[in-house]
Design an enzyme around this catalytic site. Structure first.
Site, PDB file in Angstrom:
ATOM      1  N   ASP A 116      -0.751  -6.173   9.789  1.00 33.52           N
ATOM      2  CA  ASP A 116      -1.966  -5.238   9.275  1.00 33.52           C
ATOM      3  C   ASP A 116      -2.922  -6.310   8.873  1.00 33.52           C
ATOM      4  O   ASP A 116      -2.989  -6.684   7.781  1.00 33.52           O
ATOM      5  CB  ASP A 116      -1.530  -4.323   8.003  1.00 33.52           C
ATOM      6  CG  ASP A 116      -2.709  -3.477   7.735  1.00 33.52           C
ATOM      7  OD1 ASP A 116      -3.595  -3.808   7.756  1.00 33.52           O
ATOM      8  OD2 ASP A 116      -2.427  -2.139   7.272  1.00 33.52           O
TER       9      ASP A 116
ATOM     10  N   TYR B  95       0.873  -1.177  -0.020  1.00 37.88           N
ATOM     11  CA  TYR B  95      -0.072   0.040  -0.055  1.00 37.88           C
ATOM     12  C   TYR B  95       0.683   1.198   0.124  1.00 37.88           C
ATOM     13  O   TYR B  95       1.808   1.398   0.861  1.00 37.88           O
ATOM     14  CB  TYR B  95      -0.830  -0.099   1.197  1.00 37.88           C
ATOM     15  CG  TYR B  95      -1.749   1.112   1.617  1.00 37.88           C
ATOM     16  CD1 TYR B  95      -2.412   1.873   0.617  1.00 37.88           C
ATOM     17  CD2 TYR B  95      -1.405   1.855   2.878  1.00 37.88           C
ATOM     18  CE1 TYR B  95      -3.208   3.006   0.974  1.00 37.88           C
ATOM     19  CE2 TYR B  95      -2.150   2.873   3.308  1.00 37.88           C
ATOM     20  CZ  TYR B  95      -2.808   3.497   2.266  1.00 37.88           C
ATOM     21  OH  TYR B  95      -3.464   4.894   2.729  1.00 37.88           O
TER      22      TYR B  95
ATOM     23  N   LYS C 118     -12.480  -0.930   7.072  1.00 41.69           N
ATOM     24  CA  LYS C 118     -12.802  -1.837   5.897  1.00 41.69           C
ATOM     25  C   LYS C 118     -13.956  -2.837   6.147  1.00 41.69           C
ATOM     26  O   LYS C 118     -14.902  -2.914   5.484  1.00 41.69           O
ATOM     27  CB  LYS C 118     -11.670  -2.534   5.442  1.00 41.69           C
ATOM     28  CG  LYS C 118     -10.426  -1.699   5.215  1.00 41.69           C
ATOM     29  CD  LYS C 118     -10.679  -0.571   4.298  1.00 41.69           C
ATOM     30  CE  LYS C 118      -9.506   0.460   4.045  1.00 41.69           C
ATOM     31  NZ  LYS C 118      -9.880   1.575   3.044  1.00 41.69           N
TER      32      LYS C 118
ATOM     33  N   ILE D  73      -6.458  -5.229   8.663  1.00 44.43           N
ATOM     34  CA  ILE D  73      -7.449  -4.701   8.528  1.00 44.43           C
ATOM     35  C   ILE D  73      -8.605  -5.168   7.525  1.00 44.43           C
ATOM     36  O   ILE D  73      -9.918  -4.610   7.551  1.00 44.43           O
ATOM     37  CB  ILE D  73      -7.311  -3.016   8.105  1.00 44.43           C
ATOM     38  CG1 ILE D  73      -6.856  -2.886   6.477  1.00 44.43           C
ATOM     39  CG2 ILE D  73      -6.350  -2.453   9.308  1.00 44.43           C
ATOM     40  CD1 ILE D  73      -6.822  -1.446   6.451  1.00 44.43           C
TER      41      ILE D  73
END
Length: 484
Positions: free
Chosen positions: A238, A153, A279, A240
């Protein structure tokens, strides 16, 4: 007499005048192009369609229904106003106990209730952006580095680097094995850092992956845990998109490896999870980020640092009630996965009809689209040239792979869950028209020569001038809006 012109470099900090914010990227340039000419079905039907935003709007009606049926959950309604004073008063940075309990319970639910989470280890932050930065501050000093598998990202270059001074070092992953992370790649990146006298303090992984939309299998996660334990470095996971998985195989959290795989040695003090409700619940505007660390010292430090980016108590109060509603959460997650699966099928099926393939995936809010066959040359210069055409002639904001640090030109991330069905069909029609026209040109000329009748009415050179300008043409930076 006019004011004397003063050199800004003498007035501002290095951070203020530097480019560490990461906005000098095609990823954010695409956002600017969209903001300048946004698509609207009636007001601006020829505008740019936003497919660079990883946002889930497919199940927002379920949330709206819940709020209508539970007005007391808000302190700004006649039913909830009696709690206004207590909630509006000062709250410390630990967060409301019912909020932390609700988040811990929700995190367990999104992982199939196979693991449990301790509310006392839940640290809140202003979105995943703030959570990542706080974690970096806790684990590393300026000049230290985190290994990060690529592609990753683009916001990480801002979130972890800008104010902390931490470096991100790429771990190479390739399309030949569907970009799967390997022990060999980890070792290569680690050894290269040692040769350059860079101290590696941790490894950052995203699972499910952004931008790939894939999940890490148990074998890969075990490899990761063994690697960081052997090197005595931290692991930041991560997660999410934990509940944004819509088909098999299912998601496996790093927490499951710690609790279930007793045969693998691991110091739990090295493991940290970053989570968010942006999300899985579709709440990016609420700015609810979570740090869940197995390290007591990190929990205590992160909680103190969280005072710079707390979640408002009104938001905490509302979400505590919502996340504690087991029946609603169960129904929401199931319906969200169902709608995501359907949208994925429609979108990838539409691309396949014109010969565009995507990496096989089952998670996230996007696909990793393969346009290598449309490049004039297998170079990043050709990738950016194609991207400009897609933005300004096809008028769709997609994100080129180079902005995700991908080492192979021709891959693009395309988001498909932030719009209604009609907008998706319009986007697919634009893509079909562009691809089919270029097939005809290629056949007739025997070479790549992009052609389209969807050209923007822009002055020649306007886009290049726009990209080179140091001033944002919009009043609000896309960094404020961009989410993982």
């Amino acid at each position: 007499m006019g004011l004397m012109t003063v050199d800004q470099t003498q007035l501002l900090s290095k951070i203020a005048i530097g480019d560490g914010h990461g906005e000098a990227s095609s990823y954010f340039d695409g956002w600017k192009a969209y903001d300048e000419d946004p698509f609207h079905p009636t007001n601006n039907p020829n505008g740019v369609i936003q497919m660079g935003l990883a946002e889930n709007q497919l199940a927002s009606d379920l949330v709206q229904d819940w709020i209508l049926n539970n007005p007391e959950a808000s302190i700004c309604t006649p039913e909830g106003v009696w709690d206004f004073k207590a909630i509006a008063n000062f709250q410390d940075y630990h967060g409301l106990p019912e909020f932390r309990n609700g988040v811990a319970k929700f995190m367990s639910r999104t992982r199939g209730n196979r693991v449990s989470f301790d509310p006392d280890r839940v640290v809140m932050s202003g979105g995943a952006t703030g959570a990542h930065e706080v974690t970096a501050f806790c684990l590393a000093d300026p000049g230290d580095a985190f290994l990060v598998p690529i592609p990753y990202y683009p916001g990480f270059d801002r979130d972890l680097r800008w104010r902390t001074g931490v470096k991100l070092l790429p771990v190479k992953c390739e399309s030949s094995n569907n970009f799967k992370l390997t022990r060999e790649a980890l070792e290569e990146a680690y050894e290269k850092a040692k040769e350059e006298n860079i101290r590696v303090k941790g490894l950052l992984i995203t699972n499910p992956s952004n931008p790939l939309g894939t999940i890490m299998d148990r074998k890969t996660l075990r490899t990761v845990v063994s690697f960081i334990n052997e090197k005595r470095i931290h692991l930041v996971c991560d997660e999410i998109y934990a509940a944004t998985v819509f088909s098999h195989p299912g998601f496996i959290s790093i927490a499951e490896i710690l609790e279930e795989d007793k045969d693998i040695e691991c110091d739990h003090n090295l493991i940290h999870i970053v989570y968010s409700l942006s999300k899985d619940m579709g709440f990016p505007g609420f700015r609810v980020g979570i740090i869940y660390s197995y390290n007591d010292a990190v929990v205590h430090c992160a909680r103190k640092m969280s005072s710079f980016g707390l979640v408002s108590t009104q938001t905490q109060y509302l979400l505590a009630s919502m996340l504690s509603d087991d029946e609603f959460v169960e129904r929401f997650l199931a319906e969200s996965a169902k709608r995501l699966a359907q949208r994925y099928k429609v979108f990838t099926g539409g691309l396949a009809k014109v010969g565009i393939n995507c990496l096989q995936s089952n998670a996230g809010l996007f696909v990793w689209m393969d346009l290598r066959h449309l490049l004039k040359k297998a170079t990043f210069e050709s990738e950016i040239e194609l991207w400009k055409v897609i933005i300004h002639e096809v008028k769709i904001n997609v994100s080129p792979g180079s902005s995700f640090h991908c080492t192979e030109p021709g891959w693009f991330r395309v988001c498909y869950a932030n719009m209604d069905d009609k907008a998706v069909q319009i986007a697919l029609q634009r893509i079909r028209t562009f691809v089919l026209q270029n097939k005809e040109v290629v056949v007739s000329s025997k070479k790549h020569c992009w052609h389209t009748n969807l050209r923007l009415s822009l002055k020649s050179g306007r886009f290049d001038d726009f990209m080179m300008s140091p001033h944002s043409p919009i009043p609000q930076s896309p960094l404020v809006k961009a989410t993982i």
